[in-house]
Design an enzyme around this catalytic site. Sequence first.
Site, PDB file in Angstrom:
ATOM      1  N   GLU A   1      11.680   2.437  14.598  1.00 21.74           N
ATOM      2  CA  GLU A   1      10.859   3.510  14.015  1.00 21.74           C
ATOM      3  C   GLU A   1       9.659   3.247  14.663  1.00 21.74           C
ATOM      4  O   GLU A   1       9.514   2.356  15.563  1.00 21.74           O
ATOM      5  CB  GLU A   1      10.794   2.962  12.549  1.00 21.74           C
ATOM      6  CG  GLU A   1       9.903   1.987  12.160  1.00 21.74           C
ATOM      7  CD  GLU A   1       9.673   1.485  10.780  1.00 21.74           C
ATOM      8  OE1 GLU A   1       9.661   2.787   9.738  1.00 21.74           O
ATOM      9  OE2 GLU A   1       9.633   0.574  10.456  1.00 21.74           O
TER      10      GLU A   1
ATOM     11  N   LEU B   1      11.012   1.367   7.306  1.00 20.82           N
ATOM     12  CA  LEU B   1      10.640   1.529   5.959  1.00 20.82           C
ATOM     13  C   LEU B   1      11.084   3.087   5.784  1.00 20.82           C
ATOM     14  O   LEU B   1      11.156   4.114   6.665  1.00 20.82           O
ATOM     15  CB  LEU B   1       8.794   2.015   6.132  1.00 20.82           C
ATOM     16  CG  LEU B   1       8.474   2.264   4.957  1.00 20.82           C
ATOM     17  CD1 LEU B   1       8.126   1.245   3.927  1.00 20.82           C
ATOM     18  CD2 LEU B   1       6.871   2.956   5.106  1.00 20.82           C
TER      19      LEU B   1
ATOM     20  N   LYS C   1       6.475  -2.107   1.977  1.00 18.05           N
ATOM     21  CA  LYS C   1       5.327  -1.453   2.594  1.00 18.05           C
ATOM     22  C   LYS C   1       4.182  -2.430   2.442  1.00 18.05           C
ATOM     23  O   LYS C   1       3.421  -2.038   1.457  1.00 18.05           O
ATOM     24  CB  LYS C   1       5.041   0.181   2.007  1.00 18.05           C
ATOM     25  CG  LYS C   1       4.039   0.961   2.789  1.00 18.05           C
ATOM     26  CD  LYS C   1       4.236   2.231   2.650  1.00 18.05           C
ATOM     27  CE  LYS C   1       3.093   2.957   3.276  1.00 18.05           C
ATOM     28  NZ  LYS C   1       3.064   3.338   4.600  1.00 18.05           N
TER      29      LYS C   1
ATOM     30  N   TYR D   1       0.852  -1.207   0.242  1.00 24.26           N
ATOM     31  CA  TYR D   1      -0.044  -0.156  -0.154  1.00 24.26           C
ATOM     32  C   TYR D   1       0.911   1.296   0.082  1.00 24.26           C
ATOM     33  O   TYR D   1       2.141   1.116   0.251  1.00 24.26           O
ATOM     34  CB  TYR D   1      -1.175   0.040   1.209  1.00 24.26           C
ATOM     35  CG  TYR D   1      -0.235   0.372   2.487  1.00 24.26           C
ATOM     36  CD1 TYR D   1       0.404  -0.588   3.100  1.00 24.26           C
ATOM     37  CD2 TYR D   1      -0.746   1.556   3.328  1.00 24.26           C
ATOM     38  CE1 TYR D   1       1.153  -0.349   4.540  1.00 24.26           C
ATOM     39  CE2 TYR D   1      -0.219   1.699   4.366  1.00 24.26           C
ATOM     40  CZ  TYR D   1       0.774   0.904   5.036  1.00 24.26           C
ATOM     41  OH  TYR D   1       1.262   1.181   6.168  1.00 24.26           O
TER      42      TYR D   1
HETATM   43  N1  PLP Z   1       7.254   3.805   9.028  1.00 28.58           N
HETATM   44  C1  PLP Z   1       6.131   3.194   8.962  1.00 28.58           C
HETATM   45  C2  PLP Z   1       6.020   1.666   9.645  1.00 28.58           C
HETATM   46  C3  PLP Z   1       4.917   3.453   8.508  1.00 28.58           C
HETATM   47  O1  PLP Z   1       3.810   2.860   8.256  1.00 28.58           O
HETATM   48  C4  PLP Z   1       5.204   4.764   7.876  1.00 28.58           C
HETATM   49  C5  PLP Z   1       3.657   5.359   7.370  1.00 28.58           C
HETATM   50  O2  PLP Z   1       2.834   4.856   7.225  1.00 28.58           O
HETATM   51  C6  PLP Z   1       6.197   5.466   7.795  1.00 28.58           C
HETATM   52  C7  PLP Z   1       7.338   4.911   8.400  1.00 28.58           C
HETATM   53  C8  PLP Z   1       6.429   6.908   7.337  1.00 28.58           C
HETATM   54  O3  PLP Z   1       6.370   6.833   5.718  1.00 28.58           O
HETATM   55  P1  PLP Z   1       5.969   8.008   4.983  1.00 28.58           P
HETATM   56  O4  PLP Z   1       6.839   9.126   5.489  1.00 28.58           O
HETATM   57  O5  PLP Z   1       6.264   7.529   3.580  1.00 28.58           O
HETATM   58  O6  PLP Z   1       4.493   8.277   5.186  1.00 28.58           O
END
Ligand code: PLP
Length: 285
Positions: free
Chosen positions: A182, A207, A149, A33
């Site tokens: 994270e 991620l 993701k 996603y």
């Molecule tokens: N880490 C995780 C586990 C996430 O689910 C998300 C966003 O949903 C992020 C980091 C941040 O990613 P982004 O800045 O692309 O929204």
Amino acid sequence: MFRIAYVNGRYRPYREAAVHIEDRGYQFADGVYEVCEIRDGRLIDERRHMERLQRSLAALQMAAPMSAPALATVLRETVARNRVRNGLVYLQVTRGVARRDHAFPSAQTPPSVVVTARRLDRGRHDREAAAGVAVISVPESRWARVDIKSIALLPNVLAKQAAREQGAREAWFVDRDGRVTEGSSSNAWIVTAQNRLVTRPADQAILRGVARTVVFDVAKAHGLEVEERAFTIAEAYAAREAFMTAASQIVLPVVRIDGRPIGEGTPGPIASALRHDFHLYAEAS
Ligand code: PLP
């Protein structure tokens, strides 16, 4: 408001939008996603989100569900039909519908594609950022490929729920060595006593957040140095500032971790400045 969802080639009333019970997303969380911010009617950092989508699909040996221009059209159309000027667009691609069997279905199985869009209250988000939020730490319990993701988010769900039950906004995963990976849906950052920004390198343990990438550019413009290294939860407790980044909330100052005030216990100047200038460095399309 009357909402619309895109499901496998059709725009459907939100209440009736559905995928089949044998969808592999439903059966196995076999899908990926993206969540992209919409600001003033424009998609923010669409290019980076779409590049990451391609990487996630490739990592799971899934083909792109449609051409990039077609997908861009579907995203825009869903945003427009829902009249979202400020909010989020959500895209999910799964390996499609097939008789339940763990191994991949035949290569002819069409992927399932769902797109939804919803409004966000920017004022509420800004107020939350102005107050700062609390974070708890939880043991890292996810698989070894969280750089993909994927829609398999059960540990993230449990972590977020634990945070909510403890009156916190987010949970930060901490690995066996005591180092923060994270958040359950965001990337984690601290600011050291020397005003250096620290965030974990984007290897397979986190991620690679799109907002995280944008913050590198904002920091550079502010003359701030970023260290990409793992930091411990003890370092976070003692940090001058802490914050988290995600497309849905941009830069959100963290003022408490596990009940301990961070810095002055109020949003720090660096996190606030990064939030303030974020959209000067993000791409709007
Ligand atoms: N880490 C995780 C586990 C996430 O689910 C998300 C966003 O949903 C992020 C980091 C941040 O990613 P982004 O800045 O692309 O929204």
